[in-house]
Design an enzyme around this catalytic site. Structure first.
Site, PDB file in Angstrom:
ATOM      1  N   ARG A  88       0.825  -1.202   0.000  1.00 32.98           N
ATOM      2  CA  ARG A  88       0.000   0.000   0.000  1.00 32.98           C
ATOM      3  C   ARG A  88       0.863   1.258   0.000  1.00 32.98           C
ATOM      4  O   ARG A  88       0.313   2.365  -0.007  1.00 32.98           O
ATOM      5  CB  ARG A  88      -0.872   0.011   1.252  1.00 32.98           C
ATOM      6  CG  ARG A  88      -2.326  -0.358   0.995  1.00 32.98           C
ATOM      7  CD  ARG A  88      -3.053  -0.258   2.317  1.00 32.98           C
ATOM      8  NE  ARG A  88      -4.473  -0.141   2.191  1.00 32.98           N
ATOM      9  CZ  ARG A  88      -5.335  -1.132   2.434  1.00 32.98           C
ATOM     10  NH1 ARG A  88      -4.906  -2.313   2.766  1.00 32.98           N
ATOM     11  NH2 ARG A  88      -6.623  -0.901   2.358  1.00 32.98           N
ATOM     12  N   ARG A 160     -17.901  -2.567   9.381  1.00 32.06           N
ATOM     13  CA  ARG A 160     -16.571  -2.349   9.961  1.00 32.06           C
ATOM     14  C   ARG A 160     -16.453  -0.936  10.528  1.00 32.06           C
ATOM     15  O   ARG A 160     -16.975   0.015   9.947  1.00 32.06           O
ATOM     16  CB  ARG A 160     -15.505  -2.534   8.867  1.00 32.06           C
ATOM     17  CG  ARG A 160     -15.151  -3.978   8.623  1.00 32.06           C
ATOM     18  CD  ARG A 160     -14.353  -4.187   7.363  1.00 32.06           C
ATOM     19  NE  ARG A 160     -13.292  -3.214   7.126  1.00 32.06           N
ATOM     20  CZ  ARG A 160     -12.463  -3.278   6.082  1.00 32.06           C
ATOM     21  NH1 ARG A 160     -12.570  -4.261   5.204  1.00 32.06           N
ATOM     22  NH2 ARG A 160     -11.540  -2.372   5.911  1.00 32.06           N
ATOM     23  N   ARG A 171      -9.715   7.590   4.359  1.00 29.39           N
ATOM     24  CA  ARG A 171      -9.052   6.436   3.721  1.00 29.39           C
ATOM     25  C   ARG A 171      -8.834   6.687   2.231  1.00 29.39           C
ATOM     26  O   ARG A 171      -7.819   6.276   1.675  1.00 29.39           O
ATOM     27  CB  ARG A 171      -9.889   5.168   3.948  1.00 29.39           C
ATOM     28  CG  ARG A 171      -9.916   4.768   5.416  1.00 29.39           C
ATOM     29  CD  ARG A 171     -10.854   3.613   5.671  1.00 29.39           C
ATOM     30  NE  ARG A 171     -10.383   2.402   5.049  1.00 29.39           N
ATOM     31  CZ  ARG A 171     -11.153   1.342   4.829  1.00 29.39           C
ATOM     32  NH1 ARG A 171     -12.422   1.370   5.156  1.00 29.39           N
ATOM     33  NH2 ARG A 171     -10.631   0.274   4.287  1.00 29.39           N
TER      34      ARG A 171
HETATM   35  P1  AMP Z   1      -8.472  -3.395   4.178  1.00 25.39           P
HETATM   36  O1  AMP Z   1      -9.114  -4.564   4.830  1.00 25.39           O
HETATM   37  O2  AMP Z   1      -7.511  -3.807   3.091  1.00 25.39           O
HETATM   38  O3  AMP Z   1      -9.464  -2.367   3.708  1.00 25.39           O
HETATM   39  O4  AMP Z   1      -7.552  -2.705   5.299  1.00 25.39           O
HETATM   40  C1  AMP Z   1      -8.137  -2.105   6.444  1.00 25.39           C
HETATM   41  C2  AMP Z   1      -7.110  -1.232   7.140  1.00 25.39           C
HETATM   42  O5  AMP Z   1      -6.012  -2.043   7.593  1.00 25.39           O
HETATM   43  C3  AMP Z   1      -6.469  -0.131   6.287  1.00 25.39           C
HETATM   44  O6  AMP Z   1      -7.264   1.043   6.213  1.00 25.39           O
HETATM   45  C4  AMP Z   1      -5.159   0.090   7.066  1.00 25.39           C
HETATM   46  O7  AMP Z   1      -5.355   0.855   8.230  1.00 25.39           O
HETATM   47  C5  AMP Z   1      -4.789  -1.322   7.492  1.00 25.39           C
HETATM   48  N1  AMP Z   1      -3.940  -1.974   6.475  1.00 25.39           N
HETATM   49  C6  AMP Z   1      -4.254  -3.064   5.723  1.00 25.39           C
HETATM   50  N2  AMP Z   1      -3.242  -3.378   4.894  1.00 25.39           N
HETATM   51  C7  AMP Z   1      -2.256  -2.463   5.123  1.00 25.39           C
HETATM   52  C8  AMP Z   1      -0.974  -2.231   4.580  1.00 25.39           C
HETATM   53  N3  AMP Z   1      -0.479  -3.002   3.585  1.00 25.39           N
HETATM   54  N4  AMP Z   1      -0.246  -1.197   5.075  1.00 25.39           N
HETATM   55  C9  AMP Z   1      -0.727  -0.421   6.046  1.00 25.39           C
HETATM   56  N5  AMP Z   1      -1.945  -0.562   6.586  1.00 25.39           N
HETATM   57  C10 AMP Z   1      -2.707  -1.572   6.142  1.00 25.39           C
END
Ligand code: AMP
Ligand code: ADP
Length: 213
Positions: A88, A160, A171
């Protein structure tokens, strides 16, 4: 086959990654799911990650990169995997490239699921997640068979914390500032493929399988 999913939060990366994992028999590795499982289990990593996630911020690279590098070295990932939500940031992409290079490997496909910001707010407001098994639904676009209950494991579905409207815009801002530059990074690496993520779930998947073969 080593695949990474790119795209804004709510673009449909997780939905497609699960379908890819099922079709090609490779593990679906979602950093978001790993962090949420840690939060649920009350681990130290979960406590730290939650502080950032609840604000719509990224978890720092130092808590994220080693976790993924270790995970993709597990035996079940030997034939490939689909990474969802990682990398990311540019430093995360560089860490992944270096870890793969050390083994004479590289990413085969970076699939960008392209969805404009206007569609995202609706997607995330209607998203319902199963924190037990990681399955994801949408109240109108992909509803579960029984309202509020996971089709896969029968547990209760939730909105969530970070899908609340006040966090979604943050985000998206973080995505544009820190994650979108990866499109350029993987274009230069010659592995970027874009799909139109505003189409129906099955149509998006058809475009992806057309790319993966
Ligand atoms: P997601 O389920 O992919 O939408 O991720 C939810 C949250 O987890 C994100 O908004 C970040 O806060 C954290 N997160 C997930 N993957 C990463 C990553 N590769 N680097 C940093 N934060 C992450
Ligand atoms: P991401 O993993 O990129 O954050 P998800 O796969 O969780 O996104 O999808 C976000 C929300 O949008 C979910 O509620 C999901 O059911 C829904 N969704 C995913 N793909 C589509 C699509 N092509 N059309 C409509 N809704 C979709």
């Amino acid at each position: 086959m080593k695949i990474i999913m790119l795209g804004a939060p709510g673009a449909g990366k997780g939905t497609q990654a699960k379908m890819i994992a099922d079709k090609y028999g490779i593990p679906h590795i979602s950093t978001g799911d790993i962090f949420r499982a840690n939060i649920k289990n009350g681990t130290e990593l979960g406590k730290k990650a939650k502080e950032y996630m609840d604000q719509g911020l990224l978890v720092p690279d130092e808590l994220t990169c080693d976790l993924v590098v270790d995970r993709i070295a597990q035996p079940d990932a030997a034939k490939g995997y689909v990474l969802d939500g990682f990398p990311r940031t540019i430093p995360q992409a560089e860490a992944l490239t270096a870890a793969l290079k050390a083994r004479g490997e590289s990413v085969d496909y970076a699939i960008d699921v392209d969805v404009p910001d206007e569609n995202i707010v609706n997607r995330m407001g209607g998203r319902r997640a199963c924190l037990a098994c990681g399955a994801t639904y949408h109240v109108s676009f992909n509803p579960p068979k029984k309202e509020g209950i996971c089709d896969v494991c029968g547990k209760e579905l939730v909105l969530r914390d970070d899908d609340k409207p006040e966090t979604v815009q943050k985000r998206l801002d973080v995505y544009h500032a820190q994650t979108q530059p990866l499109i350029d990074y993987y274009t230069k690496a010659g592995v970027l493929r874009s799909v139109d993520g505003t189409q129906d779930i099955d149509k998006v998947f058809g475009d992806i399988t057309g790319i993966l073969g």
